[in-house]
Enzyme design. Structure first.
Site, PDB file in Angstrom:
ATOM      1  N   HIS A  98       0.811  -1.215   0.000  1.00 27.01           N
ATOM      2  CA  HIS A  98       0.000   0.000   0.000  1.00 27.01           C
ATOM      3  C   HIS A  98       0.844   1.265   0.000  1.00 27.01           C
ATOM      4  O   HIS A  98       0.304   2.363  -0.016  1.00 27.01           O
ATOM      5  CB  HIS A  98      -0.895  -0.018   1.232  1.00 27.01           C
ATOM      6  CG  HIS A  98      -0.095  -0.235   2.481  1.00 27.01           C
ATOM      7  ND1 HIS A  98       0.473  -1.450   2.778  1.00 27.01           N
ATOM      8  CD2 HIS A  98       0.279   0.604   3.457  1.00 27.01           C
ATOM      9  CE1 HIS A  98       1.148  -1.342   3.909  1.00 27.01           C
ATOM     10  NE2 HIS A  98       1.056  -0.115   4.338  1.00 27.01           N
ATOM     11  N   ASP A 136      -5.483  -2.815  -2.641  1.00 28.27           N
ATOM     12  CA  ASP A 136      -4.254  -2.018  -2.507  1.00 28.27           C
ATOM     13  C   ASP A 136      -3.283  -2.251  -3.664  1.00 28.27           C
ATOM     14  O   ASP A 136      -3.629  -2.882  -4.666  1.00 28.27           O
ATOM     15  CB  ASP A 136      -3.576  -2.335  -1.176  1.00 28.27           C
ATOM     16  CG  ASP A 136      -3.033  -3.757  -1.142  1.00 28.27           C
ATOM     17  OD1 ASP A 136      -3.591  -4.612  -1.856  1.00 28.27           O
ATOM     18  OD2 ASP A 136      -2.062  -4.008  -0.414  1.00 28.27           O
ATOM     19  N   ASP A 145      -0.772  -4.252  -4.276  1.00 27.62           N
ATOM     20  CA  ASP A 145      -0.490  -5.606  -4.765  1.00 27.62           C
ATOM     21  C   ASP A 145      -1.679  -6.547  -4.670  1.00 27.62           C
ATOM     22  O   ASP A 145      -1.533  -7.761  -4.878  1.00 27.62           O
ATOM     23  CB  ASP A 145       0.722  -6.205  -4.033  1.00 27.62           C
ATOM     24  CG  ASP A 145       0.512  -6.318  -2.536  1.00 27.62           C
ATOM     25  OD1 ASP A 145      -0.235  -5.500  -1.971  1.00 27.62           O
ATOM     26  OD2 ASP A 145       1.095  -7.233  -1.920  1.00 27.62           O
ATOM     27  N   ASP A 154      -3.662  -7.609  -2.152  1.00 24.24           N
ATOM     28  CA  ASP A 154      -3.991  -8.529  -1.063  1.00 24.24           C
ATOM     29  C   ASP A 154      -4.893  -7.905   0.002  1.00 24.24           C
ATOM     30  O   ASP A 154      -5.479  -8.604   0.807  1.00 24.24           O
ATOM     31  CB  ASP A 154      -2.724  -9.153  -0.439  1.00 24.24           C
ATOM     32  CG  ASP A 154      -1.739  -8.130   0.061  1.00 24.24           C
ATOM     33  OD1 ASP A 154      -2.025  -6.915  -0.032  1.00 24.24           O
ATOM     34  OD2 ASP A 154      -0.658  -8.536   0.550  1.00 24.24           O
ATOM     35  N   ARG A 155      -5.012  -6.576   0.003  1.00 20.77           N
ATOM     36  CA  ARG A 155      -5.879  -5.934   1.007  1.00 20.77           C
ATOM     37  C   ARG A 155      -7.255  -5.650   0.429  1.00 20.77           C
ATOM     38  O   ARG A 155      -7.421  -5.578  -0.790  1.00 20.77           O
ATOM     39  CB  ARG A 155      -5.277  -4.605   1.457  1.00 20.77           C
ATOM     40  CG  ARG A 155      -3.978  -4.751   2.188  1.00 20.77           C
ATOM     41  CD  ARG A 155      -3.524  -3.427   2.737  1.00 20.77           C
ATOM     42  NE  ARG A 155      -2.321  -3.615   3.532  1.00 20.77           N
ATOM     43  CZ  ARG A 155      -1.937  -2.822   4.514  1.00 20.77           C
ATOM     44  NH1 ARG A 155      -2.650  -1.750   4.813  1.00 20.77           N
ATOM     45  NH2 ARG A 155      -0.845  -3.070   5.193  1.00 20.77           N
ATOM     46  N   LYS A 179      -3.201 -13.028   2.095  1.00 26.74           N
ATOM     47  CA  LYS A 179      -4.526 -12.431   2.167  1.00 26.74           C
ATOM     48  C   LYS A 179      -4.927 -12.065   0.745  1.00 26.74           C
ATOM     49  O   LYS A 179      -4.074 -11.948  -0.137  1.00 26.74           O
ATOM     50  CB  LYS A 179      -4.536 -11.223   3.097  1.00 26.74           C
ATOM     51  CG  LYS A 179      -3.506 -10.138   2.788  1.00 26.74           C
ATOM     52  CD  LYS A 179      -3.537  -9.126   3.924  1.00 26.74           C
ATOM     53  CE  LYS A 179      -2.637  -7.947   3.652  1.00 26.74           C
ATOM     54  NZ  LYS A 179      -1.264  -8.151   4.119  1.00 26.74           N
TER      55      LYS A 179
HETATM   56  C1  G16 Z   1       1.652  -6.468   5.706  1.00 23.95           C
HETATM   57  C2  G16 Z   1       1.481  -7.811   6.337  1.00 23.95           C
HETATM   58  C3  G16 Z   1       0.273  -7.818   7.233  1.00 23.95           C
HETATM   59  C4  G16 Z   1       0.361  -6.685   8.229  1.00 23.95           C
HETATM   60  C5  G16 Z   1       0.525  -5.366   7.506  1.00 23.95           C
HETATM   61  C6  G16 Z   1       0.760  -4.209   8.449  1.00 23.95           C
HETATM   62  O1  G16 Z   1       0.615  -6.233   4.829  1.00 23.95           O
HETATM   63  O2  G16 Z   1       1.350  -8.831   5.387  1.00 23.95           O
HETATM   64  O3  G16 Z   1       0.221  -9.042   7.859  1.00 23.95           O
HETATM   65  O4  G16 Z   1      -0.786  -6.648   9.032  1.00 23.95           O
HETATM   66  O5  G16 Z   1       1.658  -5.449   6.679  1.00 23.95           O
HETATM   67  O6  G16 Z   1       1.938  -4.414   9.140  1.00 23.95           O
HETATM   68  P1  G16 Z   1       2.569  -3.294  10.043  1.00 23.95           P
HETATM   69  O7  G16 Z   1       1.523  -2.965  11.070  1.00 23.95           O
HETATM   70  O8  G16 Z   1       3.796  -3.925  10.619  1.00 23.95           O
HETATM   71  O9  G16 Z   1       2.846  -2.088   9.185  1.00 23.95           O
HETATM   72  P2  G16 Z   1       0.889  -5.616   3.390  1.00 23.95           P
HETATM   73  O10 G16 Z   1      -0.478  -5.489   2.770  1.00 23.95           O
HETATM   74  O11 G16 Z   1       1.533  -4.284   3.665  1.00 23.95           O
HETATM   75  O12 G16 Z   1       1.789  -6.576   2.719  1.00 23.95           O
END
Ligand code: G16
Length: 544
Positions: A114, A278, A280, A282-283, A377
Site C-alpha cells: 500500500h 491495494d 499488490d 492482497d488488502r 490475504k
Molecule cells: C503487511 C502484512 C500484514 C500486516 C501489515 C501491516 O501487509 O502482510 O500481515 O498486518 O503489513 O503491518 P505493520 O503494522 O507492521 O505495518 P501488506 O499489505 O503491507 O503486505
C-alpha cells in the site's frame, strides 16, 4: 548460458520487516543492492537446481527493471523454469496461487504493498515458499544473516526478456513462461464462489457495485472477473489501469486514501456495494451504501456466514486473527464451537495453521482477509465473498452488519497511526510503555480498570517456534483493549500504531460514532504512551 560471478560488498540494512524488504526506490538503485538481496535469498535456499520460480509484481516504478535483474540471477543460480506474469504483473494472491497450482519451488513478489510508488517513493521484494505463503521468520532471519556477509553474486549473461508477449521462451536449460496474470486466479475464484448466482444478481440489477482498483494491480483482475465474467456494467471498476506511481496516490484501501469511492458510498447515488484493494491486491476495504465495514467486523461476519459460500458450505475448521485485530471473530468462534487463534501481525504467522488444517479463515485489522485457498490475504476474494453473501441473503451491507451486531454485540474499533515519527522517539515511547507494564494491573483510569498489561509473545502451535516483542497490550476488566505497536512496513522513520477496542453488547448503543465511543480509551492511550507530547504531533496522521 554464460554465467559470471561478480564481487560485491554487503549492506547492513537488508532485514525484512513485517512483509519482506521495503525501502525507497533510491535505496534499491544503489550499486548491487537488489542483486545482493536476491542472491541472499537464493543462498538461503537448498535444492533450487532445475526447479520453478514464480516472479511478478504490482507494476510500480522499478518493477520491470528489477524483474530483468532477477531473471538473470535466477538463471545463474540454476532454476529450470521461471513463470512470470505478462508485463511483469502478478497480484500477491495470484503469485501464491500460481506457486501452489504449478508446484513451484517458490516465488518472488515485487511490491511495497500500500506504500506509494514512483522514482522517489517505495519499492519492495518478498520471497514466498512452496506452500505459496510468505517465508517464515526462520528463513528471513537466515536471509538477513546472509546479506550481512555476502561477497559475490551470480549473473547469467543473457539479453533482457520480452515480458509483454504470452508464451514460452527457452534459453539453454531454462524455460521462461510469460503467462496471463489473471486466468489462473479467475478460474480459482469461480471454484470458490457461486458465479451463476452472482451473474444473475448483477444482471437483474439487484446487485450494483463500485470497485476502486486505485491504479494498482487489481485493475486487470477486477475488470476481467467483475465486468467481463460476472457482467457488471463497464465502469463499475474505477482507477483500473495499473500505473507506476498509482496516479500519484497512496494505494491503501481505507477511507482516508480511497476518497473517490468513499464519497460515492456516502452519497445518494451509492451502489449496493463498494470495495477497494491495494497496490499488490492482497488488502480489501468493504463498504455498503452509507456504511464502512471494519476489517475486524468483516472477518467476523465472514466466519458467521461461511456456510453460504459454496467452498465453505461443509463448514470451516477454525479461525485466526492477528493480535491487534478486534475480538469480534472470537465471539463467532465461541458461539460456533470453533478453534480461534491469536497470532502476531504478519500474514506469515497464519501459514502453519492453514497448512495444518487448523483454520480455514483468517484476517487482520490492516484490511486483510483470506482463507485456505491460497497462503496470502486476498483482496478480490474478500470482495467476491461479500458479493456472494449479499446475493444469498438478499440484504444490504448495512442490514447484514447491524444484524451481526445485534446477535453478537459490537466490538467498536479504531486504529490511530502516528507516521514518520523519529525512530529514537518511537523507541523511547515503546520503552516508556514497557517500563509501566508491571505496575498497571488493577490501576483505574476513569471508568476503566486494567486487567492485564503485557508484551505479546506467540508460540506457533504447529512448529513451536516463539516470536517475542509483538506489541504491547493493555486489557481492561470490561474486555476493552489498547494495543501499541511499531509498524514493520514503513520506510520513513517509525510509525506508531495505537489500536483501540471496546465491546458494546447493548444494541441501542450500536449506532455510535467509533471515535466518540472510544474517546476515553484514546485519552488513556495518550496518558500511557505520551505520543503527542513526545512527537510534537497534535493527533494521528491516519485513523482507520
Ligand atoms: C503487511 C502484512 C500484514 C500486516 C501489515 C501491516 O501487509 O502482510 O500481515 O498486518 O503489513 O503491518 P505493520 O503494522 O507492521 O505495518 P501488506 O499489505 O503491507 O503486505
Amino acid at each position: 548460458m554464460q554465467i559470471e560471478t561478480i564481487d560485491t560488498s554487503p549492506y547492513d540494512d537488508q532485514k525484512p520487516g513485517t512483509s519482506g524488504l521495503r525501502k525507497k526506490v533510491t535505496t534499491f538503485q544503489q550499486r548491487n543492492y537488489l542483486e545482493n538481496f536476491v542472491q541472499s535469498i537464493f543462498n538461503s535456499l537448498n535444492g533450487i537446481e532445475g526447479t520453478t520460480l514464480v516472479l511478478g509484481g504490482d507494476g510500480r516504478y522499478f518493477n520491470r527493471q528489477a524483474i530483468q535483474t532477477i531473471i538473470k540471477i535466477a538463471a545463474a543460480n540454476g532454476f529450470g523454469e521461471l513463470i512470470i506474469g505478462q508485463g511483469g504483473l502478478l497480484s500477491t494472491p495470484a503469485v501464491s496461487h500460481i506457486i501452489r497450482k504449478y508446484q513451484a519451488f517458490g516465488g518472488i513478489v515485487l511490491s511495497a504493498s500500500h506504500n506509494p510508488g514512483g522514482p522517489t517513493e517505495d519499492f519492495g521484494i518478498k520471497y514466498n515458499v512452496s506452500n505459496g505463503g510468505p517465508a517464515p521468520e526462520k528463513f528471513t532471519d537466515a536471509l538477513f544473516e546472509n546479506s550481512k556477509t555476502i561477497g559475490e553474486y551470480r549473473l547469467a549473461r543473457i539479453d533482457d526478456i520480452d515480458l509483454d508477449h504470452i508464451g514460452r521462451q527457452q534459453i539453454d536449460g531454462l524455460s521462461i513462461d510469460i503467462i496471463d496474470p489473471v486466468a489462473d486466479y479467475a478460474e480459482l475464484m469461480a471454484q470458490i464462489f457461486d458465479f451463476d448466482l452472482l451473474k444473475q444478481s448483477i444482471g437483474s440489477g439487484y446487485l450494483n457495485l463500485c470497485f476502486d482498483a486505485m491504479h494498482a494491480i487489481t485493475g486487470p483482475y477486477a475488470k476481467r472477473i467483475l465486468e467481463e465474467i460476472l457482467g457488471a456494467p463497464a465502469g463499475s471498476v474505477i482507477n483500473a489501469t495499473p500505473l507506476e506511481d498509482f496516479g500519484g496516490g497512496h494505494p491503501d484501501p481505507n477511507m482516508a486514501h480511497a476518497k473517490e469511492l468513499t464519497q460515492l458510498m456516502f452519497s445518494p447515488q451509492a451502489p449496493t456495494f463498494g470495495a477497494a484493494s491495494d497496490g499488490d491486491g492482497d488488502r480489501n476495504m468493504i463498504m455498503g451504501a452509507n456504511i464502512f465495514v471494519t476489517p475486524s467486523d468483516s472477518l467476523a461476519i465472514m466466519a458467521a456466514n461461511a456456510g453460504l459460500i459454496p467452498a465453505y458450505r461443509k463448514g470451516i475448521s477454525g479461525v485466526a486473527r492477528s493480535m491487534p485485530t478486534s475480538q469480534a471473530v472470537d465471539r463467532v468462534a465461541k458461539a460456533e464451537g470453533l478453534p480461534c487463534f491469536e497470532t502476531p501481525t504478519g500474514w506469515k504467522y497464519f501459514g502453519n495453521l492453514l497448512d495444518d488444517g487448523q483454520i480455514t479463515l483468517c484476517g487482520e485489522e490492516s484490511f486483510g482477509t483470506g482463507s485456505d485457498h491460497v497462503r496470502e490475504k486476498d483482496g478480490l476474494w474478500a470482495v467476491l465473498f461479500w458479493l456472494n453473501l449479499i446475493a444469498r441473503r438478499r440484504q444490504s451491507v448495512a442490514d447484514i452488519v447491524h444484524e451481526h451486531w445485534q446477535h453478537y454485540g459490537r466490538d467498536i474499533y479504531c486504529r490511530h497511526d502516528y507516521e514518520a515519527v523519529d525512530a529514537a522517539v518511537a523507541n523511547g515511547i515503546m520503552e516508556h510503555l514497557r517500563g509501566q507494564l508491571n505496575g498497571l494491573a488493577n490501576q483505574t483510569f476513569g471508568d476503566y480498570t486494567v486487567k492485564f498489561a503485557d508484551e505479546f509473545s506467540y508460540t506457533d502451535p504447529v512448529d513451536h517456534s516463539v516470536s517475542h516483542n509483538q506489541g504491547i497490550r493493555v486489557g481492561f476488566t470490561d474486555g476493552s483493549r489498547i494495543v501499541f505497536r511499531l509498524s514493520g512496513t514503513g520506510t520513513v522513520g517509525a510509525t506508531l500504531r495505537i489500536y483501540l477496542e471496546k465491546y458494546e453488547p447493548d444494541a441501542d448503543k450500536h449506532a455510535q460514532d467509533a471515535q466518540q465511543a472510544l474517546s476515553a480509551l484514546i485519552e488513556i492511550a495518550e496518558q500511557l504512551c505520551e505520543v503527542k507530547k513526545r512527537s510534537g504531533k497534535s493527533g494521528p496522521d491516519v485513523m482507520t
